[in-house]
Motif scaffolding. Structure first.
Motif, mmCIF file in Angstrom:
data_model
loop_
_atom_site.group_PDB
_atom_site.id
_atom_site.type_symbol
_atom_site.label_atom_id
_atom_site.label_comp_id
_atom_site.label_asym_id
_atom_site.label_seq_id
_atom_site.Cartn_x
_atom_site.Cartn_y
_atom_site.Cartn_z
ATOM 1 N N GLU A 91 -2.412 7.166 3.062
ATOM 2 C CA GLU A 91 -2.925 7.008 1.694
ATOM 3 C C GLU A 91 -3.886 8.138 1.343
ATOM 4 O OE1 GLU A 91 -4.496 3.018 2.218
ATOM 5 O OE2 GLU A 91 -2.974 2.251 0.849
ATOM 6 N N TYR A 92 -4.765 8.468 2.285
ATOM 7 C CA TYR A 92 -5.741 9.543 2.066
ATOM 8 C C TYR A 92 -5.030 10.872 1.814
ATOM 9 C CZ TYR A 92 -9.744 12.630 3.073
ATOM 10 O OH TYR A 92 -10.730 13.584 3.003
ATOM 11 N N LEU A 93 -4.119 11.234 2.705
ATOM 12 C CA LEU A 93 -3.430 12.521 2.557
ATOM 13 C C LEU A 93 -2.608 12.564 1.277
ATOM 14 C CD1 LEU A 93 -2.226 13.119 6.231
ATOM 15 C CD2 LEU A 93 -4.175 14.176 5.070
ATOM 16 N N GLY A 94 -1.907 11.483 0.981
ATOM 17 C CA GLY A 94 -1.128 11.452 -0.249
ATOM 18 C C GLY A 94 -1.991 11.656 -1.476
ATOM 19 N N ALA A 95 -3.156 11.016 -1.494
ATOM 20 C CA ALA A 95 -4.049 11.127 -2.650
ATOM 21 C C ALA A 95 -4.664 12.511 -2.756
ATOM 22 C CB ALA A 95 -5.134 10.061 -2.558
ATOM 23 N N TYR A 96 -5.089 13.085 -1.625
ATOM 24 C CA TYR A 96 -5.760 14.395 -1.679
ATOM 25 C C TYR A 96 -4.783 15.524 -1.929
ATOM 26 C CZ TYR A 96 -10.453 12.771 -0.598
ATOM 27 O OH TYR A 96 -11.691 12.180 -0.678
ATOM 28 N N ILE A 97 -3.575 15.451 -1.383
ATOM 29 C CA ILE A 97 -2.570 16.460 -1.713
ATOM 30 C C ILE A 97 -2.233 16.373 -3.203
ATOM 31 C CG2 ILE A 97 -0.181 17.183 -1.329
ATOM 32 C CD1 ILE A 97 -0.529 16.289 1.604
ATOM 33 N N GLY A 98 -2.175 15.158 -3.737
ATOM 34 C CA GLY A 98 -1.973 14.997 -5.178
ATOM 35 C C GLY A 98 -3.103 15.620 -5.980
ATOM 36 N N ALA A 99 -4.341 15.516 -5.477
ATOM 37 C CA ALA A 99 -5.471 16.142 -6.167
ATOM 38 C C ALA A 99 -5.346 17.667 -6.180
ATOM 39 C CB ALA A 99 -6.785 15.724 -5.501
ATOM 40 N N ARG B 211 0.845 -1.193 0.000
ATOM 41 C CA ARG B 211 0.000 0.000 0.000
ATOM 42 C C ARG B 211 0.880 1.242 0.000
ATOM 43 N NH1 ARG B 211 -4.105 -0.787 4.862
ATOM 44 N NH2 ARG B 211 -5.324 0.757 3.740
ATOM 45 N N CYS B 212 0.234 2.372 -0.270
ATOM 46 C CA CYS B 212 0.884 3.688 -0.227
ATOM 47 C C CYS B 212 1.896 3.874 -1.340
ATOM 48 C CB CYS B 212 1.565 3.936 1.125
ATOM 49 S SG CYS B 212 0.430 3.891 2.506
ATOM 50 N N SER B 213 1.951 2.991 -2.309
ATOM 51 C CA SER B 213 2.960 3.129 -3.355
ATOM 52 C C SER B 213 2.694 4.331 -4.248
ATOM 53 C CB SER B 213 2.990 1.858 -4.211
ATOM 54 O OG SER B 213 1.726 1.633 -4.813
ATOM 55 N N ASN B 214 1.454 4.853 -4.195
ATOM 56 C CA ASN B 214 1.116 5.947 -5.092
ATOM 57 C C ASN B 214 1.306 7.313 -4.444
ATOM 58 O OD1 ASN B 214 -0.970 5.647 -3.259
ATOM 59 N ND2 ASN B 214 -2.520 6.419 -4.677
ATOM 60 N N SER C 90 6.465 15.527 -5.189
ATOM 61 C CA SER C 90 7.114 16.031 -3.973
ATOM 62 C C SER C 90 6.636 17.449 -3.716
ATOM 63 C CB SER C 90 8.640 16.028 -4.134
ATOM 64 O OG SER C 90 9.059 17.091 -4.997
ATOM 65 N N ARG C 91 7.022 17.949 -2.589
ATOM 66 C CA ARG C 91 6.680 19.327 -2.249
ATOM 67 C C ARG C 91 7.218 20.301 -3.289
ATOM 68 N NH1 ARG C 91 7.476 22.252 3.608
ATOM 69 N NH2 ARG C 91 6.679 24.293 2.978
ATOM 70 N N ASN C 92 8.337 19.992 -3.880
ATOM 71 C CA ASN C 92 8.947 20.887 -4.866
ATOM 72 C C ASN C 92 8.110 21.021 -6.130
ATOM 73 O OD1 ASN C 92 11.163 21.390 -3.213
ATOM 74 N ND2 ASN C 92 12.345 19.682 -4.069
#
Length: 481
Positions: free
Chosen positions: A393-401, A19-22, A27-29
């Motif tokens: 996983e949630y934060l990674g996906a929503y920050i990506g959005a 999990r979390c591979s996505n 990155s922040r940059n």
């Protein structure tokens, strides 16, 4: 050593679960220069000390009688250290109106004033930008008892006077003000019986016209109170303090359940009301025609002077987003908001929903500056929540959005995760949103970092690849308090 073993355990769960591979494909940059990342709390849910140092009850004290929480009033210096250690640019907090002005109007409480000055100064000393919400749902109970709170126009003057004190006392340090938190939710939940007859909170018949009109009256007065405080800030303080002022709203996203024309119309009707109810007056000075058709005579009217006051009263829009709903046309339900027949199915995790909200604001309201001031997901409040891989996983996906929206031209300037630590949650105290676990049974209210705390810190500091490879050690001071 204990922290290092904990870190290896939680990161191993990423690797071996697959999990979390996505969450590491940006990155922040990748975000524009000046884009801010933060986290958030609210006064009632974090401070505790409800009857200490002159504070009087708010409506939330009356409703929830909270005896649990992180007791931040006494631990704010320790918490600011954790905030700094995580690497946050900014921190969202609110001012307890009944702590600062216990009578709702009139004399300022010296102890309350001292606390907020010290808290804000501590954030600034660590290079953390305070984003201050003046009102986070906790109206002084004395004003609710006196005239019914936001149902009475006296609330406009009282809120403006409260805001004046905050601007005067804290404005040299605070450059980002949000006036009122989630007016659409305050109106729906706190006033009348609309909580029982409005999606997404349920459907039933409203008993009287007065109870049906109460939410519209409350939100109308909230808009005028926001606009009054905004005008005060812009005419008296903005040039000297060089800050900005806005308002937040709860942004559901709605998508049709099927490709049928009826479902598409139902979804758009929900957007017109649940989003446009607040946004349209802020940018156009009046409620949208679709809102007027939906609500009819229950909807108050703006005078020309009020319209001019409300229009362009926000320098930015604060977005609060957690959920997306499928909307389906139905022949069996008559809903007050929106009229016409719809049913809703909830999607707890749908990052595209936040991206669509930001795109909707861009397309329909001239692409104003936006800050995502709350976004997060709950987990059960016990020590098992320490390994909160789902939150990562949630934060990674929503920050990506959010990044997708920015790349598509949205003028979104910041993202604030909810919440920095476990708080007293008013909807269900068994579930919390924190990056830090807080043991409410412990008199010391020990703070313990969760998996999500390590991940967010690694993302903020540009070390998430090292975290993935098990080579990141906790930053000095990034520890339980």
């Amino acid at each position: 050593m204990e922290q290092v073993l904990f870190l290896i355990t939680i990161v191993s769960s990423f690797v071996f679960s697959g999990r979390c591979s996505n969450v590491y494909n940006y990155s922040r940059n990748d975000f524009p220069e000046g884009f801010v990342f933060g986290s958030a709390i609210s006064a009632y849910q974090w401070e505790g000390a409800a009857d200490e140092d002159g504070r009087t009850p708010s409506v939330w004290d009356t409703k929830f009688h909270s005896t649990s929480g992180p007791e931040g009033y006494h631990k704010y210096k320790e918490d600011v250290k954790l905030i700094n250690d995580m690497g946050l640019d900014a921190f969202r907090l609110s001012i307890s109106w009944s702590r600062l002005i216990p009578g709702g109007r009139g004399p300022v409480n010296p102890k309350g004033l001292e606390f907020y000055k010290s808290f804000i100064a501590e954030l600034k000393r660590h290079g953390i930008e305070p984003h201050v919400t003046l009102f986070h749902d906790d109206l002084p109970q004395i004003l609710q008892d006196e005239y019914g709170g936001w149902l009475d126009r006296r609330s406009i003057d009282d809120f403006t006077a409260f805001a004046d004190v905050c601007f005067r006392e804290f404005g040299e340090s605070v450059k980002f003000w949000s006036t009122i938190n989630e007016p659409n939710i305050i109106a729906l939940i706190d006033y009348g019986s609309l909580v029982n007859c409005t999606p997404p909170f349920g459907v039933a018949n409203c008993s009287t016209e007065s109870s049906s009109s109460a939410p519209y009256i409350a939100l109308h007065n909230i808009l005028l109170a926001h606009a009054s405080a905004s005008r005060l800030y812009k005419t008296k303080y903005k040039d000297k303090q060089n800050g900005s002022i806005g308002i937040t709203f709860y942004a559901f996203w709605m998508i049709p359940l099927t490709s049928s024309e009826e479902d598409k119309i139902a979804a758009q009707r929900n957007k017109d009301v649940l989003l446009g109810w607040l946004l349209h007056p802020l940018f156009f000075g009046d409620y949208a025609d679709a809102m007027k058709r939906t609500v009819g005579k229950l909807l108050p009217s703006f005078s020309q002077e009020e319209s001019n006051l409300v229009k362009d009263s926000s320098d930015f829009v604060g977005v609060i987003h957690y959920q997306t709903f499928y909307i389906s046309h139905s022949e069996t339900r008559d809903l007050i908001i929106p009229t016409g027949n719809s049913t809703l199915l909830e999607l707890d995790v749908f990052p595209r929903g936040l991206e669509e909200v930001l795109e909707y604001i861009k397309q329909n309201y001239g692409n104003p500056p936006v800050y995502v001031l709350e976004n997060g997901t709950p987990s059960h409040h016990d020590s098992s929540s320490l390994n909160d891989v789902g939150r990562v996983e949630y934060l990674g996906a929503y920050i990506g959005a959010v990044l997708n929206a920015v790349r598509n031209g949205s003028d979104t300037r910041g993202y604030f995760q909810w919440s920095f630590m476990d708080l007293f949650e008013v909807i269900d105290a068994n579930y919390t949103y924190g990056l830090y676990y807080v043991n409410f049974s412990d008199p010391q209210r020990k703070r313990t970092p969760k998996t999500s705390a390590f991940w967010y810190s690694a993302f903020l500091n540009g070390t998430q690849q090292e975290l993935k490879n098990l080579s990141l050690s906790p930053s000095p001071g990034f520890a339980s308090q």
